[in-house]
Design an enzyme around this catalytic site. Structure first.
Site, short mmCIF file in Angstrom:
data_model
loop_
_atom_site.label_atom_id
_atom_site.label_comp_id
_atom_site.label_asym_id
_atom_site.label_seq_id
_atom_site.Cartn_x
_atom_site.Cartn_y
_atom_site.Cartn_z
CG HIS A 161 33.77 39.55 -2.54
ND1 HIS A 161 33.94 38.31 -1.99
CD2 HIS A 161 34.84 40.29 -2.16
CE1 HIS A 161 35.07 38.28 -1.31
NE2 HIS A 161 35.63 39.47 -1.39
CB CYS A 245 35.26 32.88 -4.74
SG CYS A 245 34.17 31.88 -3.76
C1 CIR Z 1 35.81 35.47 3.13
O1 CIR Z 1 35.00 36.03 3.87
O2 CIR Z 1 36.80 36.05 2.71
C2 CIR Z 1 35.57 34.02 2.76
N1 CIR Z 1 34.96 33.34 3.86
C3 CIR Z 1 34.69 33.91 1.53
C4 CIR Z 1 35.32 34.51 0.32
C5 CIR Z 1 34.49 34.32 -0.89
N2 CIR Z 1 35.14 34.91 -2.00
C6 CIR Z 1 34.51 35.29 -3.08
O3 CIR Z 1 33.30 35.20 -3.18
N3 CIR Z 1 35.24 35.84 -4.04
#
Ligand code: CIR
Length: 253
Positions: A161, A245
């Site tokens: 991201h 997040c």
């Molecule tokens: C994903 O790959 O969607 C989750 N394992 C991690 C998401 C992390 N989100 C973020 O940094 N906004």
């Protein structure tokens, strides 16, 4: 401590270890430790004056704890996202119900657009959107239209991201991990020595939430006049998560 606003959070699911991975190899996750780390993360928000509101029904979604990806809040508007990973799309329903209960106006990102909240960096008045990973150009364009605000599209290299590579301090200075993103993209940027160190979350006043895995950046943050609030989120980092997040901040107006 006066009420600074509402922090949406979501409990880690028992199946947390099955979360999506893009860049990291799967590593064993200690779910009991993850629960404790999450409780300490939530306590840091409470300590900073946030009223914590839980988004329910997380248990079936391994990545639900990363609630930031499901909604973008700006002022009284909540834009429910359409996550780029199809398996994460059902996560948005409970987030939407919660932001409606809070009285926010709700709009949606709709197909073929995709957008993850982790790709949206609000720094001062500016809104940056990382494109090319979970978020596509349509997603950035729809967000701009819904916010009625220009957004700056940032082409992502090998980052999950945008906020895996750049986040903002309270004064709008952007901390950038230069191996992943060009600091020149931002008017005011500081490069940081650690990957997890570019992921900070301003939680009100001069407080900045930062992961225990970024001690050198915590020192830098202190030198820049902020107060680092250090939380150990090792189990979530194994799933490519970070301090940004695991909540959505809805500042009091
Ligand atoms: C994903 O790959 O969607 C989750 N394992 C991690 C998401 C992390 N989100 C973020 O940094 N906004």
């Amino acid at each position: 401590m006066h009420d600074v606003g509402i922090a949406l959070v979501r409990q880690p699911a028992g199946c947390l270890a099955d979360g999506q991975l893009t860049h990291l190899q799967r590593a064993p996750v200690d779910v009991e430790l993850a629960y404790r780390q999450h409780a300490a993360y939530v306590a840091a928000l409470t300590e900073a004056g946030w009223t914590v509101r839980e988004v329910p029904d997380a248990e079936q979604f391994p990545d639900a704890v990363f609630v930031e990806d499901t909604v973008v809040v700006r002022g009284s508007l909540a834009v429910v996202t359409r996550p780029g990973a199809p398996v994460r799309r059902l996560e948005t329903a409970a987030t939407e119900a919660t932001v409606r209960e809070l009285g926010l106006r709700v709009r949606h990102i709709s197909a073929p657009a995709t957008l993850d909240g982790g790709d949206v960096l609000q720094a001062g008045a500016a809104v940056f959107v990382g494109v090319g990973g979970r978020t596509n150009e349509d997603g950035a364009a729809q967000l701009s239209q819904l916010l009625q605000h220009p957004v700056v599209s940032v082409p992502l290299g090998p980052s999950l991201h945008l906020k895996s590579a750049a986040t903002a301090l309270p004064d709008g200075t952007v901390l950038v991990w230069p191996q992943r993103l060009d600091p020149a993209l931002f008017a005011a940027a500081r490069v940081v020595p650690e990957e997890s160190g570019c992921r900070v979350l301003a939680i009100g006043g001069d407080r900045v939430l930062i992961a225990a895995s970024a001690p050198r950046t915590a020192e830098l943050v202190r030198e820049l006049g902020c107060t680092p609030v250090v939380v150990d989120i090792s189990e979530f980092e194994k799933l490519e998560g970070s301090v940004t997040c695991m909540c959505v901040l809805v500042p009091a107006t």
